[in-house]
Design a protein around this motif. Structure first.
Motif, mmCIF file in Angstrom:
data_model
loop_
_atom_site.group_PDB
_atom_site.id
_atom_site.type_symbol
_atom_site.label_atom_id
_atom_site.label_comp_id
_atom_site.label_asym_id
_atom_site.label_seq_id
_atom_site.Cartn_x
_atom_site.Cartn_y
_atom_site.Cartn_z
ATOM 1 N N GLU A 111 0.835 -1.201 0.000
ATOM 2 C CA GLU A 111 0.000 0.000 0.000
ATOM 3 C C GLU A 111 0.866 1.246 0.000
ATOM 4 O OE1 GLU A 111 -2.515 -0.230 3.402
ATOM 5 O OE2 GLU A 111 -3.866 -1.701 2.498
ATOM 6 N N GLY A 112 0.501 2.212 -0.824
ATOM 7 C CA GLY A 112 1.237 3.460 -0.869
ATOM 8 C C GLY A 112 1.145 4.208 0.445
ATOM 9 N N ILE A 113 2.261 4.742 0.896
ATOM 10 C CA ILE A 113 2.324 5.484 2.152
ATOM 11 C C ILE A 113 2.104 6.973 1.882
ATOM 12 C CG2 ILE A 113 3.834 6.186 4.058
ATOM 13 C CD1 ILE A 113 5.183 3.446 3.826
ATOM 14 N N TYR A 114 1.231 7.591 2.661
ATOM 15 C CA TYR A 114 0.964 9.027 2.576
ATOM 16 C C TYR A 114 1.598 9.742 3.765
ATOM 17 C CZ TYR A 114 -2.606 8.333 -1.042
ATOM 18 O OH TYR A 114 -3.263 8.020 -2.213
ATOM 19 N N THR A 115 1.938 11.010 3.562
ATOM 20 C CA THR A 115 2.320 11.806 4.724
ATOM 21 C C THR A 115 1.089 11.912 5.623
ATOM 22 O OG1 THR A 115 1.825 13.864 3.498
ATOM 23 C CG2 THR A 115 4.116 13.119 3.530
ATOM 24 N N GLY A 116 1.330 11.821 6.931
ATOM 25 C CA GLY A 116 0.231 11.778 7.879
ATOM 26 C C GLY A 116 -0.165 10.371 8.257
ATOM 27 N N ASP A 117 0.389 9.351 7.590
ATOM 28 C CA ASP A 117 0.116 7.967 7.960
ATOM 29 C C ASP A 117 0.866 7.590 9.230
ATOM 30 O OD1 ASP A 117 -1.578 7.468 5.871
ATOM 31 O OD2 ASP A 117 -0.181 6.212 4.740
ATOM 32 N N VAL A 118 0.256 6.754 10.037
ATOM 33 C CA VAL A 118 0.911 6.170 11.200
ATOM 34 C C VAL A 118 1.377 4.772 10.811
ATOM 35 C CG1 VAL A 118 0.604 5.358 13.565
ATOM 36 C CG2 VAL A 118 -0.426 7.522 12.840
ATOM 37 N N ILE A 119 2.652 4.511 11.020
ATOM 38 C CA ILE A 119 3.288 3.283 10.572
ATOM 39 C C ILE A 119 3.712 2.437 11.770
ATOM 40 C CG2 ILE A 119 5.180 2.294 9.223
ATOM 41 C CD1 ILE A 119 3.260 3.946 7.541
ATOM 42 N N LYS A 120 3.375 1.144 11.708
ATOM 43 C CA LYS A 120 3.891 0.190 12.690
ATOM 44 C C LYS A 120 5.223 -0.329 12.162
ATOM 45 C CE LYS A 120 2.898 -4.220 14.999
ATOM 46 N NZ LYS A 120 1.952 -5.367 15.104
ATOM 47 N N LEU A 121 6.285 -0.085 12.938
ATOM 48 C CA LEU A 121 7.632 -0.535 12.573
ATOM 49 C C LEU A 121 7.994 -1.767 13.388
ATOM 50 C CD1 LEU A 121 9.787 2.726 12.413
ATOM 51 C CD2 LEU A 121 9.377 1.146 10.538
ATOM 52 N N THR A 122 8.436 -2.806 12.726
ATOM 53 C CA THR A 122 8.889 -4.006 13.438
ATOM 54 C C THR A 122 10.178 -4.501 12.807
ATOM 55 O OG1 THR A 122 7.583 -5.461 12.003
ATOM 56 C CG2 THR A 122 6.549 -4.722 14.047
ATOM 57 N N LYS A 123 10.970 -5.207 13.610
ATOM 58 C CA LYS A 123 12.205 -5.800 13.101
ATOM 59 C C LYS A 123 12.557 -7.020 13.939
ATOM 60 C CE LYS A 123 16.894 -4.642 11.585
ATOM 61 N NZ LYS A 123 17.952 -3.593 11.524
ATOM 62 N N GLU A 124 12.534 -8.176 13.294
ATOM 63 C CA GLU A 124 12.964 -9.432 13.905
ATOM 64 C C GLU A 124 12.293 -9.678 15.257
ATOM 65 O OE1 GLU A 124 17.175 -9.068 14.062
ATOM 66 O OE2 GLU A 124 17.446 -9.344 11.915
ATOM 67 N N ASN A 125 11.034 -9.253 15.368
ATOM 68 C CA ASN A 125 10.237 -9.488 16.587
ATOM 69 C C ASN A 125 10.857 -8.904 17.849
ATOM 70 O OD1 ASN A 125 8.288 -10.993 15.141
ATOM 71 N ND2 ASN A 125 9.581 -12.809 15.265
ATOM 72 N N GLU A 126 11.846 -8.031 17.689
ATOM 73 C CA GLU A 126 12.496 -7.428 18.857
ATOM 74 C C GLU A 126 12.118 -5.961 19.034
ATOM 75 O OE1 GLU A 126 16.650 -7.993 18.445
ATOM 76 O OE2 GLU A 126 16.564 -10.177 18.531
ATOM 77 N N PHE A 127 11.626 -5.351 17.976
ATOM 78 C CA PHE A 127 11.357 -3.913 17.998
ATOM 79 C C PHE A 127 9.963 -3.665 17.452
ATOM 80 C CE2 PHE A 127 11.133 0.178 15.896
ATOM 81 C CZ PHE A 127 11.756 1.043 16.763
#
Length: 234
Positions: A111-127
Motif C-alpha cells: 500500500e502506498g504510504i501518505y504523509t500523515g500515515d501512522v506506521i507500525k515498525l517491526t524488526k525481527e520481533n524485537e522492535f
C-alpha cells in the motif's frame, strides 16, 4: 505529465500551487507534476485529488467539485483572489482539510504510504514502535519523506534499507475541528511526541485507527474499539 521526483511537504505544495496557478485555473494539466493529495471529505471518509484539481488560500485547502450539492460551499471571491477570473467550467471550490500526499514508498502490504500515515515498525520481533510520516523539504522539493522525531529525522528509505517491516495502521487526522488548518508535519510531530508516556502512545495509536474523525474525547475512540467499529481510512 512529468513523473513526480520531489519531496512534497505542505510548504512545497503551496509553492507549486502558486507556480502553476494559471494551469489550475484553466484546467490545463499537460505539464503538471504528478502529485496525489489526500483530504478529509467528511467525517470517517477521505477523498483524493491530483495536482491541478486543488489549490491553497493561505493555509486553507480547496478542491474542485462538480456536484451541485457543493454549490453553497463555493466562494467565488476566494477563487478570483487566488486564481483570477479564468476558472470557467471548473466547478465549485470546496474547502476541506488537507491530509497529506502520496509518497514514493509502499508498506509491506504493497500500500502506498501518505504523509500523515501512522506506521507500525517491526524488526525481527524485537522492535515494535509506531511513528507518523512527514515530509522534510524546502520549496524546490529537495528533502525526504521521514519520521520527524524530537532532534532528527528517520527517512523511510533508510528504514527499508535496514529491513524494518512497515505497516500502515491509521493516520494522524483524529480530534479534528471543522476549521482545522494545522499542517501535516505539525500533526506528525504531535503524534511522535518524545515526552509521551506509554499510555499516551497507546491512546494515540488507538485514535489513529479511527480516522478521519472529529470526536474530541478520547473515550469515544475507546468506545469505537469496544464496538468493533471499522473505518475505511484507506
Amino acid at each position: 505529465m512529468k513523473q513526480k521526483t520531489m519531496t512534497i511537504s505542505d510548504v512545497t505544495l503551496k509553492y507549486l500551487c502558486q507556480k502553476y496557478r494559471h494551469d489550475i485555473a484553466t484546467g490545463t494539466n499537460k505539464f503538471l507534476p504528478v502529485i496525489k493529495a489526500r483530504y478529509v471529505a467528511e467525517n470517517k471518509k477521505f477523498g483524493y485529488a491530483y495536482f491541478g484539481n486543488f489549490f491553497f488560500f493561505g493555509d486553507d485547502f480547496y478542491v474542485w467539485e462538480q456536484d451541485d450539492k457543493y454549490a453553497e460551499d463555493h466562494n467565488q471571491d476566494i477563487v478570483e483572489e487566488v486564481l483570477g477570473d479564468e476558472c470557467k467550467g471548473r466547478g465549485y471550490a470546496r474547502r476541506v482539510i488537507f491530509a497529506g500526499v502520496l509518497t514514493d514508498s509502499v508498506d509491506d502490504n504493497g500500500e502506498g504510504i501518505y504523509t500523515g500515515d501512522v506506521i507500525k515498525l517491526t524488526k525481527e520481533n524485537e522492535f515494535i514502535e509506531y511513528y507518523a510520516v512527514g515530509a522534510w523539504s524546502i520549496e524546490d522539493g529537495k528533502g525526504e519523506y521521514c519520521f520527524i522525531l524530537d532532534n532528527h529525522n528517520w527517512a523511510l528509505a533508510e528504514c527499508q534499507h535496514q529491513k524494518y517491516r512497515m505497516t500502515r495502521v491509521g493516520t494522524v487526522f483524529y480530534q479534528l475541528d471543522a476549521s482545522d488548518c494545522d499542517g501535516v508535519n505539525q500533526r506528525v510531530m504531535d503524534f511522535n511526541g518524545w515526552r509521551d508516556t506509554k499510555e499516551d502512545r497507546l491512546q494515540k495509536v488507538l485514535m489513529a485507527k479511527y480516522t478521519p474523525n472529529f470526536d474530541q474525547e478520547p473515550w469515544k475512540y475507546e468506545g469505537l474499539e469496544i464496538l468493533g467499529a471499522e473505518f475505511d481510512w484507506r
